[in-house]
Design a protein around this motif. Structure first.
Motif, PDB file in Angstrom:
ATOM      1  N   LEU B 283      -6.783 -14.040  -3.438  1.00  0.00           N
ATOM      2  CA  LEU B 283      -6.305 -13.259  -2.306  1.00  0.00           C
ATOM      3  C   LEU B 283      -4.843 -13.606  -2.098  1.00  0.00           C
ATOM      4  O   LEU B 283      -4.506 -14.758  -1.872  1.00  0.00           O
ATOM      5  N   PHE B 284      -3.979 -12.620  -2.227  1.00  0.00           N
ATOM      6  CA  PHE B 284      -2.564 -12.929  -1.979  1.00  0.00           C
ATOM      7  C   PHE B 284      -1.772 -11.685  -1.615  1.00  0.00           C
ATOM      8  O   PHE B 284      -2.287 -10.578  -1.579  1.00  0.00           O
ATOM      9  N   GLU B 285      -0.507 -11.930  -1.315  1.00  0.00           N
ATOM     10  CA  GLU B 285       0.396 -10.932  -0.767  1.00  0.00           C
ATOM     11  C   GLU B 285       0.466  -9.616  -1.551  1.00  0.00           C
ATOM     12  O   GLU B 285       0.675  -8.555  -0.978  1.00  0.00           O
ATOM     13  N   GLY B 286       0.301  -9.711  -2.882  1.00  0.00           N
ATOM     14  CA  GLY B 286       0.459  -8.543  -3.745  1.00  0.00           C
ATOM     15  C   GLY B 286      -0.446  -7.377  -3.379  1.00  0.00           C
ATOM     16  O   GLY B 286      -0.270  -6.256  -3.870  1.00  0.00           O
ATOM     17  N   LEU B 287      -1.428  -7.623  -2.490  1.00  0.00           N
ATOM     18  CA  LEU B 287      -2.333  -6.538  -2.106  1.00  0.00           C
ATOM     19  C   LEU B 287      -1.662  -5.509  -1.207  1.00  0.00           C
ATOM     20  O   LEU B 287      -2.108  -4.378  -1.091  1.00  0.00           O
ATOM     21  N   ILE B 288      -0.577  -5.941  -0.538  1.00  0.00           N
ATOM     22  CA  ILE B 288       0.053  -5.041   0.425  1.00  0.00           C
ATOM     23  C   ILE B 288       0.998  -4.118  -0.327  1.00  0.00           C
ATOM     24  O   ILE B 288       2.079  -4.511  -0.720  1.00  0.00           O
ATOM     25  N   ALA B 289       0.555  -2.907  -0.608  1.00  0.00           N
ATOM     26  CA  ALA B 289       1.389  -2.012  -1.415  1.00  0.00           C
ATOM     27  C   ALA B 289       1.413  -0.605  -0.845  1.00  0.00           C
ATOM     28  O   ALA B 289       1.734   0.351  -1.529  1.00  0.00           O
ATOM     29  N   GLY B 290       1.042  -0.450   0.412  1.00  0.00           N
ATOM     30  CA  GLY B 290       1.083   0.881   1.012  1.00  0.00           C
ATOM     31  C   GLY B 290       0.090   1.868   0.414  1.00  0.00           C
ATOM     32  O   GLY B 290       0.303   3.074   0.458  1.00  0.00           O
ATOM     33  N   TYR B 291      -1.035   1.341  -0.113  1.00  0.00           N
ATOM     34  CA  TYR B 291      -2.013   2.237  -0.739  1.00  0.00           C
ATOM     35  C   TYR B 291      -2.527   3.315   0.209  1.00  0.00           C
ATOM     36  O   TYR B 291      -2.759   4.446  -0.179  1.00  0.00           O
ATOM     37  N   GLY B 292      -2.701   2.923   1.465  1.00  0.00           N
ATOM     38  CA  GLY B 292      -3.303   3.849   2.425  1.00  0.00           C
ATOM     39  C   GLY B 292      -2.515   5.135   2.557  1.00  0.00           C
ATOM     40  O   GLY B 292      -3.069   6.225   2.575  1.00  0.00           O
ATOM     41  N   PHE B 293      -1.175   5.012   2.632  1.00  0.00           N
ATOM     42  CA  PHE B 293      -0.368   6.211   2.818  1.00  0.00           C
ATOM     43  C   PHE B 293      -0.304   7.024   1.534  1.00  0.00           C
ATOM     44  O   PHE B 293      -0.406   8.245   1.544  1.00  0.00           O
ATOM     45  N   THR B 294      -0.151   6.315   0.410  1.00  0.00           N
ATOM     46  CA  THR B 294      -0.126   7.031  -0.862  1.00  0.00           C
ATOM     47  C   THR B 294      -1.443   7.775  -1.055  1.00  0.00           C
ATOM     48  O   THR B 294      -1.463   8.912  -1.530  1.00  0.00           O
ATOM     49  N   ALA B 295      -2.547   7.138  -0.638  1.00  0.00           N
ATOM     50  CA  ALA B 295      -3.861   7.753  -0.807  1.00  0.00           C
ATOM     51  C   ALA B 295      -3.940   9.080  -0.066  1.00  0.00           C
ATOM     52  O   ALA B 295      -4.559  10.046  -0.545  1.00  0.00           O
ATOM     53  N   THR B 296      -3.293   9.159   1.097  1.00  0.00           N
ATOM     54  CA  THR B 296      -3.309  10.409   1.859  1.00  0.00           C
ATOM     55  C   THR B 296      -2.624  11.520   1.066  1.00  0.00           C
ATOM     56  O   THR B 296      -3.154  12.632   0.954  1.00  0.00           O
ATOM     57  N   SER B 297      -1.467  11.208   0.467  1.00  0.00           N
ATOM     58  CA  SER B 297      -0.794  12.224  -0.358  1.00  0.00           C
ATOM     59  C   SER B 297      -1.663  12.608  -1.543  1.00  0.00           C
ATOM     60  O   SER B 297      -1.750  13.783  -1.907  1.00  0.00           O
ATOM     61  N   ILE B 298      -2.297  11.604  -2.155  1.00  0.00           N
ATOM     62  CA  ILE B 298      -3.134  11.893  -3.326  1.00  0.00           C
ATOM     63  C   ILE B 298      -4.258  12.855  -2.952  1.00  0.00           C
ATOM     64  O   ILE B 298      -4.506  13.851  -3.631  1.00  0.00           O
ATOM     65  N   ALA B 299      -4.923  12.572  -1.840  1.00  0.00           N
ATOM     66  CA  ALA B 299      -6.050  13.413  -1.431  1.00  0.00           C
ATOM     67  C   ALA B 299      -5.601  14.847  -1.202  1.00  0.00           C
ATOM     68  O   ALA B 299      -6.268  15.796  -1.612  1.00  0.00           O
ATOM     69  N   TRP B 300      -4.440  15.020  -0.587  1.00  0.00           N
ATOM     70  CA  TRP B 300      -3.979  16.387  -0.327  1.00  0.00           C
ATOM     71  C   TRP B 300      -3.551  17.086  -1.605  1.00  0.00           C
ATOM     72  O   TRP B 300      -3.832  18.264  -1.798  1.00  0.00           O
ATOM     73  N   LEU B 301      -2.836  16.334  -2.477  1.00  0.00           N
ATOM     74  CA  LEU B 301      -2.415  16.947  -3.743  1.00  0.00           C
ATOM     75  C   LEU B 301      -3.641  17.385  -4.536  1.00  0.00           C
ATOM     76  O   LEU B 301      -3.603  18.391  -5.234  1.00  0.00           O
ATOM     77  N   ALA B 302      -4.730  16.626  -4.413  1.00  0.00           N
ATOM     78  CA  ALA B 302      -5.946  16.971  -5.149  1.00  0.00           C
ATOM     79  C   ALA B 302      -6.763  18.016  -4.403  1.00  0.00           C
ATOM     80  O   ALA B 302      -7.871  18.351  -4.809  1.00  0.00           O
ATOM     81  N   ARG B 303      -6.221  18.525  -3.318  1.00  0.00           N
ATOM     82  CA  ARG B 303      -6.909  19.521  -2.499  1.00  0.00           C
ATOM     83  C   ARG B 303      -8.315  19.091  -2.118  1.00  0.00           C
ATOM     84  O   ARG B 303      -9.257  19.879  -2.126  1.00  0.00           O
ATOM     85  N   LEU B 304      -8.471  17.824  -1.831  1.00  0.00           N
ATOM     86  CA  LEU B 304      -9.740  17.257  -1.389  1.00  0.00           C
ATOM     87  C   LEU B 304     -10.865  17.495  -2.390  1.00  0.00           C
ATOM     88  O   LEU B 304     -12.028  17.591  -2.014  1.00  0.00           O
ATOM     89  N   ASN B 305     -10.517  17.619  -3.660  1.00  0.00           N
ATOM     90  CA  ASN B 305     -11.529  17.741  -4.697  1.00  0.00           C
ATOM     91  C   ASN B 305     -11.645  16.391  -5.406  1.00  0.00           C
ATOM     92  O   ASN B 305     -10.691  15.939  -6.034  1.00  0.00           O
ATOM     93  N   PRO B 306     -12.820  15.717  -5.306  1.00  0.00           N
ATOM     94  CA  PRO B 306     -12.940  14.360  -5.854  1.00  0.00           C
ATOM     95  C   PRO B 306     -12.580  14.273  -7.328  1.00  0.00           C
ATOM     96  O   PRO B 306     -11.983  13.285  -7.758  1.00  0.00           O
ATOM     97  N   LEU B 307     -12.906  15.301  -8.116  1.00  0.00           N
ATOM     98  CA  LEU B 307     -12.579  15.227  -9.541  1.00  0.00           C
ATOM     99  C   LEU B 307     -11.075  15.324  -9.759  1.00  0.00           C
ATOM    100  O   LEU B 307     -10.514  14.654 -10.623  1.00  0.00           O
ATOM    101  N   ALA B 308     -10.410  16.142  -8.939  1.00  0.00           N
ATOM    102  CA  ALA B 308      -8.967  16.301  -9.092  1.00  0.00           C
ATOM    103  C   ALA B 308      -8.225  15.039  -8.677  1.00  0.00           C
ATOM    104  O   ALA B 308      -7.081  14.820  -9.078  1.00  0.00           O
ATOM    105  N   VAL B 309      -8.886  14.195  -7.880  1.00  0.00           N
ATOM    106  CA  VAL B 309      -8.238  12.949  -7.460  1.00  0.00           C
ATOM    107  C   VAL B 309      -7.936  12.081  -8.692  1.00  0.00           C
ATOM    108  O   VAL B 309      -6.939  11.368  -8.729  1.00  0.00           O
ATOM    109  N   ILE B 310      -8.773  12.189  -9.735  1.00  0.00           N
ATOM    110  CA  ILE B 310      -8.588  11.341 -10.927  1.00  0.00           C
ATOM    111  C   ILE B 310      -7.209  11.575 -11.566  1.00  0.00           C
ATOM    112  O   ILE B 310      -6.409  10.644 -11.655  1.00  0.00           O
TER     113      ILE B 310
END
Lengths: 510, 365
Positions: B283-310
């Motif tokens: 467990l260390f600092e390297g985990l903090i990478a802003g994944y949560g916000f990037t994930a929001t963009s990813i979900a929208w770019l994939a148009r909320l289609n789970p397969l397109a998220v890949i």
């Protein structure tokens, strides 16, 4: 008086020429010519989707026409927004009022009125309102908050708003649908005063009676085209209906006499509060038997919504019992209501009864999706769902007949057929039908009413809640009149008198 | 929608008709190319020749087997958090806090990894790993339980609560690895002790690609199936599209919302497990990478289609690794890398916007 009016008629107040409006390939208005004289009350008659509202929204600046010209007092104008429209003296009262609930009547009238100075003398405005209100019989308290007002009063505020901004052409979209019979008389009286002063009135309607009661002239639209402009005195009801629908229609549905059996639904001393915490139903006692339609007559907002909500489990009563087929409902939830066999045609089909973004088939299984045949072992059985939907689409003539089409592309009538098909097919003991024909055209209305009657003849018990008194009279076996959450009286439909029902709806004990 | 510019002009947004499929596919690709040239243009202003930029970015992401494998490693948490956000969006729950759930999942998993072997020294990997994974998923689910309960019972906006809980979980993690869980032999570096061998995810082909990738791909496929063909998926679509209709159909909307959102949190929690047990081994600092916000963009770019998220997660991972190389090889500042990724996302989203709307400027009367 009559001769005066004829002289006035020689002045055209407003003329629309060759109006075309296209909504995504569907012609809502197709080359329509329409004109209104000064001092004329002009009815615009047509079914849903005939293009009446579109035409009037173009005139009042809500929509821009794709093609066509508009002349006001002989001068060509371009109406780009509701504000320009009111500058030319054109104002519209929409079906859904555009008032701010939390403001007073006076503030609503001041709001958005650019002709006033930045510094407003409210006392002066209140006096102006009182003067105008008295002159036209638009009685309303200028200091009341809009949320305290009945729909009829709100309508008067809308009219005051237009008059105080100097409107000479007043457009009303289905104005009487929210009024009691007595209020309708008062409203018509106001219209007559306005027209005698040279103001032009346009009423959008699909009620034939109104045309004969109030209109000097009537223009009939059908599927975006103008069919004719005639004087009501030259035609019969059947002529108008035929022009409106394009075929002969049965105006009077015959309901065979039914033989009510044992009571299916019993309400005992039900009291309930509404969302504002005010008592909406006070000690209501009702019973509905099999093979019976019980109609609830009343002006909207007198507890009808809460009545349906209690039976359907949306709302828990303060006191009292709901008994269905001898079993008392203990837990008030929609899930338990469905298990007890309550079917419900809700008042807003798009907001509650349907999911517009889903397909017809996915809306048809909304109540029954838990059943094994539709989702055995948690997996949707697409074959059974498809077959079931096809079956209902055929029985209820739903157009388009493709179960994969989305609800939002269906017309209002077909959407209501989907609700009807679902609620009547699912296993149930009692059907609550709330405003089942609201906003439907003549053919759609006829279909729904016919189905309700058939359902009743097959032994169904129906609670019919409607603001359309004619509908209540036509379909019900018994009529209960509701006013401020209390049942005023229950009468047999056969010896019911529309006058006395109207009085009771307005709170006068007969 | 209307915006009034001044007394003369008015801008209105007009919804377009549904575009053809081919245009829907081409638009993001063209946007990507345009975005690429704009960023390259900006870097050339900073004195980096355009071709160099392109070469470095592409090489950084795909240039060697090692670089490619690192792109996949980077993709795993993006894919999982992207799926987590997608699932929550389906019930109209705006989970902006995937990062917090990831970190809390990492914390619970680390707790197991650090202390369970002390009690059972011989615990084999086949037993320990599943417990670890489960613990991480429960951690993520518990972390999102707070916002979802606040939302369903008190109508508190989940946008605010999920974001705020990100910081809480980050600070809590820092407290743990700087305090009670600090590595006694770590020469003062902030971080927990290294996990025992049996608490580490298996890795493939001598790279850092770890077992979580299989779970992530499996979850993507499972979600796709679940949303389309299951009873729960039907309920999710009804609740997400029209809650009133869902109540009308007798669904217990609160309960369903809580279940679905907790599933979403548990998927983000799994991403945290992958990071600590598969990549960093602690467990260390390297985990903090802003994944949560990037994930929001990813979900929208994939148009909320789970397969397109890949593919979208893969693409974003490649960008981010390529960007890292700009920093390493060309000595561009970190902010330059962020500008680079920001421009690309912005232009793709803009392309998506113009696919659906057109803008009309008209004169007012």
């Amino acid at each position: 008086m009559l001769s005066e009016k004829i002289v006035e008629f020689e002045n055209i107040a407003c003329e629309m020429k060759g109006i075309v409006k296209d909504f995504y390939g569907a012609k809502a208005n197709d080359d329509i010519n329409f004109s209104v004289m000064r001092g004329e009350i002009h009815a615009l008659l047509g079914e849903n989707g005939a293009g009446k509202s579109t035409l009037m929204k173009i005139l009042s600046g809500v929509y821009a026409a794709d093609r066509g010209e508009i002349f006001i007092n002989g001068e060509q104008v371009k109406i780009a927004s509701p504000r320009t429209a009111i500058d030319y003296g054109i104002g519209m009262v929409h079906q859904h009022f555009s008032l701010v609930d939390v403001l007073t009547v006076t503030n609503n009238i001041i709001l958005g009125d650019n002709s006033r100075d930045a510094w407003i003398n409210e006392k002066k405005v209140i006096n102006e309102i009182k003067n105008v209100a008295e002159k036209y019989g638009l009685n309303v308290n200028p200091n009341a908050y809009v949320w305290q007002l009945s729909l009829g009063e709100q309508q008067r505020v809308e009219i005051l708003k237009l008059l105080m901004r100097g409107a000479d052409i007043l457009i009303f979209d289905e104005p009487t649908s929210v009024l009691t019979p007595q209020e309708v008389e008062g409203f018509f009286e106001t219209l007559r005063i306005l027209s005698s002063e040279g103001k032009s009135i346009i009423i959008i309607t699909h009620k034939l009676n109104e045309v004969f009661n109030i209109a000097d002239k009537v223009t009939i639209l059908r599927k975006g085209k103008k069919i004719a402009s005639v004087y009501p005195k030259d035609v019969t009801k059947h002529d108008l209906a035929k022009m409106m629908v394009g075929k002969e229609v049965i105006l009077d549905i015959h309901k065979p006499k039914s033989n009510p059996g044992k009571p299916i639904l019993i309400l005992e001393n039900i009291s309930v509060k509404n969302d504002r915490g005010i008592l909406a139903l006070n000690n209501v006692n009702l019973d509905i038997k099999s093979s019976e339609i019980l109609g609830i007559a009343g002006v909207s907002g007198n507890g009808q919504t809460e009545l349906a909500e209690v039976i359907y489990g949306f709302r828990t009563p303060l006191s009292g019992k709901v008994i269905i087929n001898g079993n008392e409902i203990e837990k008030f939830s929609t899930h338990s209501a469905i298990t007890f066999g309550v079917s419900h045609i809700p008042e807003d089909r798009i907001g509650t009864g349907l999911i517009p973004q889903l397909s017809i088939k996915n809306n048809l299984i909304l109540k029954d999706y838990r059943q094994k045949r539709f989702s055995g072992r948690g997996t949707l059985n697409s074959k059974n769902i498809y077959e079931y939907s096809m079956n209902l689409i055929n029985t209820y003539n739903i157009e388009p007949s493709n179960p994969d089409k989305l609800i939002m592309i269906l017309s209002g009538g077909n959407q209501q057929k989907v609700v009807l098909a679902r609620e009547m097919t699912t296993d149930h003991n009692i059907l609550i039908a709330m405003h089942p024909t609201f906003g439907l055209d003549v053919a759609g209305t006829e279909f729904v009413r016919q189905k309700l009657i058939e359902h009743c003849s097959d032994g169904g018990a129906i609670l019919l809640i409607s603001e359309d008194l004619d509908e209540i009279m036509q379909l019900s076996d018994r009529i209960a009149i509701i006013y401020q959450g209390e049942i005023q009286d229950i009468v047999d439909a056969q010896d019911a008198n529309i006058e006395s029902i109207g009085l009771m709806m307005a709170g006068e004990k007969a | 929608m209307n915006f009034i510019l001044n007394r003369k002009l008015r801008i209105s947004l007009i919804r377009k008709r549904e575009s053809r499929k081919i245009i829907k596919i081409i638009t993001p690709i063209i946007s990507l190319i345009v975005a690429f040239f704009i960023s390259v243009g900006i870097f050339s202003l900073a004195g980096v020749p355009p071709l160099t930029t392109i070469r470095v970015v592409i090489f950084g992401a795909f240039g060697s087997f090692h670089n490619f494998s690192e792109t996949i490693v980077k993709m795993i948490p993006l894919l999982l958090t992207g799926l987590s956000v997608t699932l929550a969006f389906k019930v109209r729950f705006f989970n902006i806090g995937a990062e917090g759930q990831l970190i809390f999942g990492a914390i619970t998993a680390s707790g197991i990894a650090l202390f369970l072997p002390n009690i059972f020294p011989d615990i084999p990997r086949i037993v320990l790993l599943p417990i670890l994974i489960l613990a991480g998923m429960i951690g993520g689910a518990v972390w999102i339980l707070i916002p979802v309960l606040l939302k369903s019972y008190y109508r508190v906006s989940e946008v605010i609560t999920t974001i705020m809980l990100n910081y809480v979980s980050i600070l809590f993690m820092q407290y743990l690895y700087d305090g009670p869980w600090k590595d006694q032999h770590g020469w003062g570096f902030p971080g927990s002790a290294r996990f025992v061998e049996s608490a580490l995810m298996p890795r493939f082909f001598g790279t850092r690609i770890h077992f979580t990738i299989i779970l992530a791909l499996g979850i993507a496929i499972l979600l796709y199936w679940l949303l389309r063909n299951s009873r729960l998926g039907y309920e999710i679509s009804v609740i997400g599209l029209n809650e009133r209709a869902a109540q009308y159909a007798g669904m217990n909307t609160k309960k369903k919302l809580i279940i679905v959102v907790m599933l979403s949190g548990s998927i983000a929690g799994l991403a945290g497990v992958g990071e600590v047990s598969g990549v960093h081994c602690r467990l260390f600092e390297g985990l903090i990478a802003g994944y949560g916000f990037t994930a929001t963009s990813i979900a929208w770019l994939a148009r909320l289609n789970p397969l397109a998220v890949i593919p979208v997660a893969f693409f974003i991972a490649a960008l981010s690794l390529g960007g890292d190389q700009l920093q390493i090889q060309l000595a561009l500042p970190v902010s330059a890398v962020q500008i680079f990724i920001g421009i690309i996302l912005l232009i793709i989203l803009a392309g998506d916007f113009f696919l659906r709307y057109s803008i009309k400027i008209s004169e007012r009367e």
